[in-house]
Design an enzyme around this catalytic site. Structure first.
Site, PDB file in Angstrom:
ATOM      1  NE  ARG A 101      16.286  -0.115   7.219  1.00 19.92           N
ATOM      2  CZ  ARG A 101      15.305   0.216   5.552  1.00 19.92           C
ATOM      3  NH1 ARG A 101      16.862   0.078   4.663  1.00 19.92           N
ATOM      4  NH2 ARG A 101      14.569  -0.827   5.745  1.00 19.92           N
ATOM      5  CG  HIS A 128      18.359   2.846  -0.002  1.00 18.33           C
ATOM      6  ND1 HIS A 128      18.782   2.348   0.786  1.00 18.33           N
ATOM      7  CD2 HIS A 128      16.924   2.302   0.318  1.00 18.33           C
ATOM      8  CE1 HIS A 128      18.306   1.346   1.034  1.00 18.33           C
ATOM      9  NE2 HIS A 128      17.382   1.002   0.783  1.00 18.33           N
ATOM     10  CD  GLN A 131      16.890  -1.328  -3.108  1.00 23.70           C
ATOM     11  OE1 GLN A 131      16.429  -1.797  -1.892  1.00 23.70           O
ATOM     12  NE2 GLN A 131      17.183  -1.530  -4.541  1.00 23.70           N
ATOM     13  CG  ASP A 224       9.828   3.567  -2.113  1.00 18.32           C
ATOM     14  OD1 ASP A 224       9.892   2.829  -2.320  1.00 18.32           O
ATOM     15  OD2 ASP A 224      10.351   4.506  -1.723  1.00 18.32           O
ATOM     16  CB  CYS A 264      13.233  -0.291  -3.569  1.00 16.09           C
ATOM     17  SG  CYS A 264      12.587   0.548  -2.636  1.00 16.09           S
ATOM     18  NE  ARG A 292      20.069  -2.565  -0.896  1.00 14.40           N
ATOM     19  CZ  ARG A 292      19.315  -2.450   0.340  1.00 14.40           C
ATOM     20  NH1 ARG A 292      17.643  -2.280   0.308  1.00 14.40           N
ATOM     21  NH2 ARG A 292      20.179  -1.913   1.764  1.00 14.40           N
TER      22      ARG A 292
END
Length: 307
Positions: A101, A128, A131, A224, A264, A292
């Protein structure tokens, strides 16, 4: 050949579907397969703070019979004295996979180049993909077939989530709409890549500046955070620019009656989404957060099978 997941279109439409099918199976039977039994170790590296990514990878690796090794770059040589490529050469002799990450997509690409174990993008500034797999699994659970659905994203289309929805959505054969100011639209090269993929799947990408037009008749409404990690100094400007793209109940009413809302997380209620939406009956964000775990487990299993 070692396979990696650095961006959403690293998977073909068939491969994406295989992973989603496996994720659904693993959600039903969490300990169905344990390819990491031994236990084998997976390195999970964090440049950024995390809740869902940290928990879901740690739990998922353990579910698969493995041992998660959580590494903070603040307490390692990566990004300081040592390059991503050199770190990968060290890790690949001791771990079964590397999850990172991070900030720059280029670091992930450097780490993956020539590495003998799978490298997974657990978030970068550009994409991402983990996700998106979880989101597609969630949509599939609530809507059935993904192909042909219309997903409308509101806010900063150039963020990792906006660009991953464009690539991952069309890979699933969906019609992806991005509503944002022109200067926040997804990168042109990402849209071009998505258009090429859409030609294979029957999906599409469309960019809007009018949020109402983007919401009309949509099956899925998405947003988001407007202020991603590393963008805190731009907060006031972003709030001014993106306020017209807030997901409100009024905006939701323009979508289909059975439309779902996904985010998310973490969410800033009152900014990118009103509390009555994210906490309302059309919201499936808690299913999305759980997924996830299942999507990433399926991804790890699939990548290890390609070795």
């Amino acid at each position: 050949m070692t396979r990696h997941l650095l961006r959403d279109d690293d998977l073909t439409p068939q491969e994406q579907a295989e992973i989603l099918t496996l994720a659904a199976e693993l959600k039903t039977d969490r300990w169905k397969v344990q390819p990491l039994a031994g236990p084998q170790t997976v390195a999970v590296i964090f440049d950024k703070s995390s809740t869902r990514t940290r928990v879901s990878f740690a739990v998922g690796i353990a579910d698969l019979g493995g041992s998660p090794l959580i590494i903070s770059t603040a307490n390692s040589q990566l990004g300081g004295k040592e390059t991503p490529a050199d770190t990968a050469r060290v890790l690949e002799r001791q771990v079964a996979a590397i999850v990172w990450r991070t900030y720059a997509q280029a670091g992930l690409e450097e780490m993956a180049a020539g590495t003998r174990v799978p490298v997974i993008n657990a978030l970068s500034d550009d994409f991402h993909p983990c996700q998106i797999l979880a989101d597609l699994l969630t949509i599939q659970e609530h809507k059935g077939e993904l192909k042909g659905l219309t997903l409308a994203f509101f806010g900063d289309g150039r963020t990792n989530m906006g660009q991953s929805y464009v690539l991952g959505g069309v890979t699933a054969g969906m019609h992806v709409r991005v509503a944002s100011p022109v200067e926040y639209a997804p990168r042109e090269d990402v849209v071009a890549d998505a258009d090429r993929r859409a030609a294979q799947t029957g999906g599409s990408v469309a960019l809007y500046t009018d949020p109402n037009e983007a919401a009309a008749g949509a099956d899925i409404i998405v947003t988001d955070t407007w202020v991603s990690m590393g963008k805190e100094d731009e907060k006031l400007q972003r709030l001014r620019d993106l306020t017209p793209y807030k997901v409100s109940q009024e905006l939701m009413s323009l979508a289909k009656d059975d439309a779902i809302f996904i985010h998310c997380l973490p969410a800033d209620r009152g900014y990118e989404v009103d509390a009555e939406v994210i906490d309302g009956p059309q919201s499936v964000v808690w299913d999305e957060a759980e997924n996830r775990l299942h999507a990433q487990k399926a991804l790890l299993v699939w990548l290890l099978q390609q070795q």
